[in-house]
Design a protein around this motif. Sequence first.
Motif, PDB file in Angstrom:
ATOM      1  N   SER A 126      -9.605  -5.280   5.283  1.00  0.00           N
ATOM      2  CA  SER A 126     -10.732  -5.237   4.423  1.00  0.00           C
ATOM      3  C   SER A 126     -10.411  -5.305   2.823  1.00  0.00           C
ATOM      4  O   SER A 126     -11.034  -5.831   2.251  1.00  0.00           O
ATOM      5  CB  SER A 126     -11.557  -4.023   4.634  1.00  0.00           C
ATOM      6  OG  SER A 126     -11.147  -2.966   4.126  1.00  0.00           O
ATOM      7  N   ARG A 127      -9.249  -4.733   2.540  1.00  0.00           N
ATOM      8  CA  ARG A 127      -8.843  -4.715   1.135  1.00  0.00           C
ATOM      9  C   ARG A 127      -8.314  -6.143   0.807  1.00  0.00           C
ATOM     10  O   ARG A 127      -8.629  -6.498  -0.419  1.00  0.00           O
ATOM     11  CB  ARG A 127      -7.805  -3.543   0.782  1.00  0.00           C
ATOM     12  CG  ARG A 127      -8.346  -2.245   1.071  1.00  0.00           C
ATOM     13  CD  ARG A 127      -7.163  -1.168   1.021  1.00  0.00           C
ATOM     14  NE  ARG A 127      -7.512   0.299   1.681  1.00  0.00           N
ATOM     15  CZ  ARG A 127      -8.309   1.020   0.728  1.00  0.00           C
ATOM     16  NH1 ARG A 127      -8.195   0.716  -0.811  1.00  0.00           N
ATOM     17  NH2 ARG A 127      -8.535   2.076   1.010  1.00  0.00           N
ATOM     18  N   TYR A 128      -7.665  -6.831   1.715  1.00  0.00           N
ATOM     19  CA  TYR A 128      -7.204  -8.155   1.324  1.00  0.00           C
ATOM     20  C   TYR A 128      -8.472  -9.105   1.255  1.00  0.00           C
ATOM     21  O   TYR A 128      -8.566  -9.864   0.498  1.00  0.00           O
ATOM     22  CB  TYR A 128      -6.421  -8.711   2.489  1.00  0.00           C
ATOM     23  CG  TYR A 128      -5.061  -8.437   2.529  1.00  0.00           C
ATOM     24  CD1 TYR A 128      -4.171  -9.371   1.705  1.00  0.00           C
ATOM     25  CD2 TYR A 128      -4.361  -7.376   2.789  1.00  0.00           C
ATOM     26  CE1 TYR A 128      -2.922  -9.085   1.758  1.00  0.00           C
ATOM     27  CE2 TYR A 128      -2.777  -7.133   2.809  1.00  0.00           C
ATOM     28  CZ  TYR A 128      -2.189  -8.105   2.245  1.00  0.00           C
ATOM     29  OH  TYR A 128      -0.666  -7.895   2.078  1.00  0.00           O
ATOM     30  N   LYS A 129      -9.417  -8.798   1.901  1.00  0.00           N
ATOM     31  CA  LYS A 129     -10.638  -9.661   2.084  1.00  0.00           C
ATOM     32  C   LYS A 129     -11.282  -9.563   0.743  1.00  0.00           C
ATOM     33  O   LYS A 129     -11.932 -10.421   0.117  1.00  0.00           O
ATOM     34  CB  LYS A 129     -11.563  -9.493   3.414  1.00  0.00           C
ATOM     35  CG  LYS A 129     -11.085  -9.984   4.591  1.00  0.00           C
ATOM     36  CD  LYS A 129     -11.774  -9.502   5.761  1.00  0.00           C
ATOM     37  CE  LYS A 129     -13.114  -9.964   5.681  1.00  0.00           C
ATOM     38  NZ  LYS A 129     -13.906  -9.497   6.813  1.00  0.00           N
ATOM     39  N   HIS A 130     -11.423  -8.168   0.385  1.00  0.00           N
ATOM     40  CA  HIS A 130     -12.219  -7.963  -0.765  1.00  0.00           C
ATOM     41  C   HIS A 130     -11.487  -8.565  -2.091  1.00  0.00           C
ATOM     42  O   HIS A 130     -12.248  -9.111  -3.034  1.00  0.00           O
ATOM     43  CB  HIS A 130     -12.594  -6.444  -1.128  1.00  0.00           C
ATOM     44  CG  HIS A 130     -13.509  -6.155  -2.110  1.00  0.00           C
ATOM     45  ND1 HIS A 130     -14.777  -6.264  -1.597  1.00  0.00           N
ATOM     46  CD2 HIS A 130     -13.335  -5.802  -3.356  1.00  0.00           C
ATOM     47  CE1 HIS A 130     -15.593  -5.690  -2.782  1.00  0.00           C
ATOM     48  NE2 HIS A 130     -14.661  -5.645  -3.755  1.00  0.00           N
ATOM     49  N   LEU A 131     -10.347  -8.403  -2.140  1.00  0.00           N
ATOM     50  CA  LEU A 131      -9.639  -8.973  -3.426  1.00  0.00           C
ATOM     51  C   LEU A 131      -9.697 -10.506  -3.198  1.00  0.00           C
ATOM     52  O   LEU A 131      -9.632 -11.248  -4.452  1.00  0.00           O
ATOM     53  CB  LEU A 131      -8.237  -8.577  -3.393  1.00  0.00           C
ATOM     54  CG  LEU A 131      -7.388  -8.900  -4.454  1.00  0.00           C
ATOM     55  CD1 LEU A 131      -8.116  -8.692  -6.061  1.00  0.00           C
ATOM     56  CD2 LEU A 131      -6.117  -8.109  -4.576  1.00  0.00           C
TER      57      LEU A 131
END
Length: 278
Positions: free
Chosen positions: A93-98
């Motif tokens: 989810s952190r990858y997707k948000h960035l």
Amino acid sequence: MTSSNTWKTFSPETVQLLFTAVEEDDIVNEHASLPQVIDLQCPQENIRNNYALCLQFWAEGFTRIELLRLVRKLLKGDELSASERMEYKYIRSRYKHLRFAQRLYGKKHEANLWFRSTTVVLGHFQDAFRNGNKDVLRFYGRILRIFLSKPVWMLVHYALRHTRLDRESGFIAYRQQQMRALRSLIAQPQLKGKEFHAVRKIISQQVSYYDTVRSIEPGNQDAYRISRFLANINGLMGDRHDEMVADKLAGRKPYDDPAMLDPTIRRHLELFLARYPL
């Protein structure tokens, strides 16, 4: 247009607010509503602060070694524990948000190639271990080991910290272009799998923007309401996407077969477009 490797650092409380917002990204809530007017203004300083928070959210959330450990465990044929599955979910989810932040705020409105590729492969890898497809898991797991090697990791870190950001006018124009694309897509009675995915990506990107705004500005009720409204659509589309992926991996139905868009999803999308200034 700006580019710098020096970014504002936010408090742990602000980062936690973003974590909470991202966690709510796919919660279905039929009672969520929109403000009457959606304000597209976003000053240059806000664009820079938004990207800085997204970068911090990714960088502080995990380490390369932690993610590699999860990948290697699955490649050995072991199962992830419930807590490890949750850990993997949070990392992705952190990858997707960035990745959304790079598309939204970057001058070119696209994510760095290595970072984008890693995010995509993390998704395929997750689909594989969720659905017990060992061949697909091994294929993407081997790619992830390359993407998470130290040289690639350092290259990605450098690129992320030196992203060139767009000006406010370009940022607004990009978002409006995305809404025009969304309008064209849902004008069709049926959507192929790749078209359904394109709609979902546009909505997910929009909700990521309002998640970031509401985290930096906790008192911004309009941002909160838009975030929750879009999260409802995202949740409905996510449930349907999971079914499509499971059907594909099980050989029951090709992912790209045309299908009617759920009437509830269509109604919410049309309402959002009606309120969006174009």
